[in-house]
Design a protein around this motif. Sequence first.
Motif, PDB file in Angstrom:
ATOM      1  N   LEU A   1      -9.145   9.144   4.508  1.00  0.00           N
ATOM      2  CA  LEU A   1      -9.524   9.811   5.756  1.00  0.00           C
ATOM      3  C   LEU A   1      -9.463   8.856   6.946  1.00  0.00           C
ATOM      4  O   LEU A   1      -9.357   9.300   8.094  1.00  0.00           O
ATOM      5  N   LEU A   2      -9.526   7.554   6.660  1.00  0.00           N
ATOM      6  CA  LEU A   2      -9.479   6.546   7.716  1.00  0.00           C
ATOM      7  C   LEU A   2      -8.079   5.953   7.868  1.00  0.00           C
ATOM      8  O   LEU A   2      -7.914   4.852   8.400  1.00  0.00           O
ATOM      9  N   GLY A   3      -7.085   6.664   7.391  1.00  0.00           N
ATOM     10  CA  GLY A   3      -5.703   6.238   7.602  1.00  0.00           C
ATOM     11  C   GLY A   3      -5.145   5.290   6.570  1.00  0.00           C
ATOM     12  O   GLY A   3      -4.028   4.791   6.713  1.00  0.00           O
ATOM     13  N   GLY A   4      -5.906   5.024   5.521  1.00  0.00           N
ATOM     14  CA  GLY A   4      -5.447   4.117   4.478  1.00  0.00           C
ATOM     15  C   GLY A   4      -5.895   2.688   4.711  1.00  0.00           C
ATOM     16  O   GLY A   4      -6.316   2.304   5.804  1.00  0.00           O
ATOM     17  N   GLU A   5      -5.813   1.899   3.655  1.00  0.00           N
ATOM     18  CA  GLU A   5      -6.250   0.505   3.715  1.00  0.00           C
ATOM     19  C   GLU A   5      -5.169  -0.372   4.327  1.00  0.00           C
ATOM     20  O   GLU A   5      -3.972  -0.141   4.136  1.00  0.00           O
ATOM     21  N   VAL A   6      -5.600  -1.375   5.062  1.00  0.00           N
ATOM     22  CA  VAL A   6      -4.682  -2.396   5.570  1.00  0.00           C
ATOM     23  C   VAL A   6      -5.109  -3.736   4.997  1.00  0.00           C
ATOM     24  O   VAL A   6      -6.300  -4.023   4.865  1.00  0.00           O
TER      25      VAL A   6
END
Length: 311
Positions: A290-295
């Motif tokens: 939901l937060l755009g994926g992990e970086v």
Amino acid sequence: MFDNALIYRAHSHFPGADQLAQLCQKQLFRACAATEAKRVGWSTVCGDQMVHPVNSQFLVLRFSRQERLLPAAAVKEEVEERAAAREKASGSPLRRAEKQILKEEVYEELLPRALKRTGHFLVAIDTQRGWILVDAASRKKAEEALDLLRLTTGSLKVTPLATRDRATDLMTRWLANPAERAEGWELGEACQLESPSGDEGVIKATEVDLESDEIQQHLEGGRICSALAVARTDQLALVLQDDLALKKVKFDDALIEGADPSDDDASAFDTEAHLHIPALAAVIEELIGLLGGEVSPVIEEEASTEEQEAA
């Protein structure tokens, strides 16, 4: 089980359960000696196990910490009283070096008589996702556990888990607009609101209707949400923080329904671990999506280096 979850990305591999258990034996927790201010170490986590495997994916350890409670103010007061007595007897003020020596003497004398406080929390290593979940109330305490894990394994590089989108943006949208909320998620009854500049104070609301006009007025006035109580249906409730820390985790009763009750502590722990830890990890994975994926800071740094070399 987990009351909090501070999430870290591991950038190195972990040994298997048996090997890790052997390594933990070298860092066993023991009580503070008379002259020690603090001790940390690993304690048994389930029965006599140093490492408890869950679903062939998670390795669960118990971090223990004991400290002697010797307030700095109490030491300072005693030093000042003794310094005044010595200065009166000698007729001359103590030099700075003499006061430092006196301070060390007072500390060494009072430390063995100080009360002790012991605390424990769980650390779960997700060997498939490469995560470390720490049930600590603060980053400082979590770092102590990570330092011990690093000492135990010989080397360990970790970074706080980071996502592409900011948690404050997601929480503010969910709070401001019901249509923005993901399916299966609902609001709790607590939030924290701040001004973007951080110079207008913090508003903490608990046990309130988060869809009330008052909350909405604060959002319309430009405040953002830096902490939000949310719940994942039939899984768990938590307070999401702006740094992705999960606080006040409470597992849904539905997770434990149907499980065989047991009076044995080890069996009860094993049952909860097999139900709660995978559920917690699954909710975290959903939040990351939901937060755009992990970086990954490491991957981004490597990519940046390659781009510079190509240029």
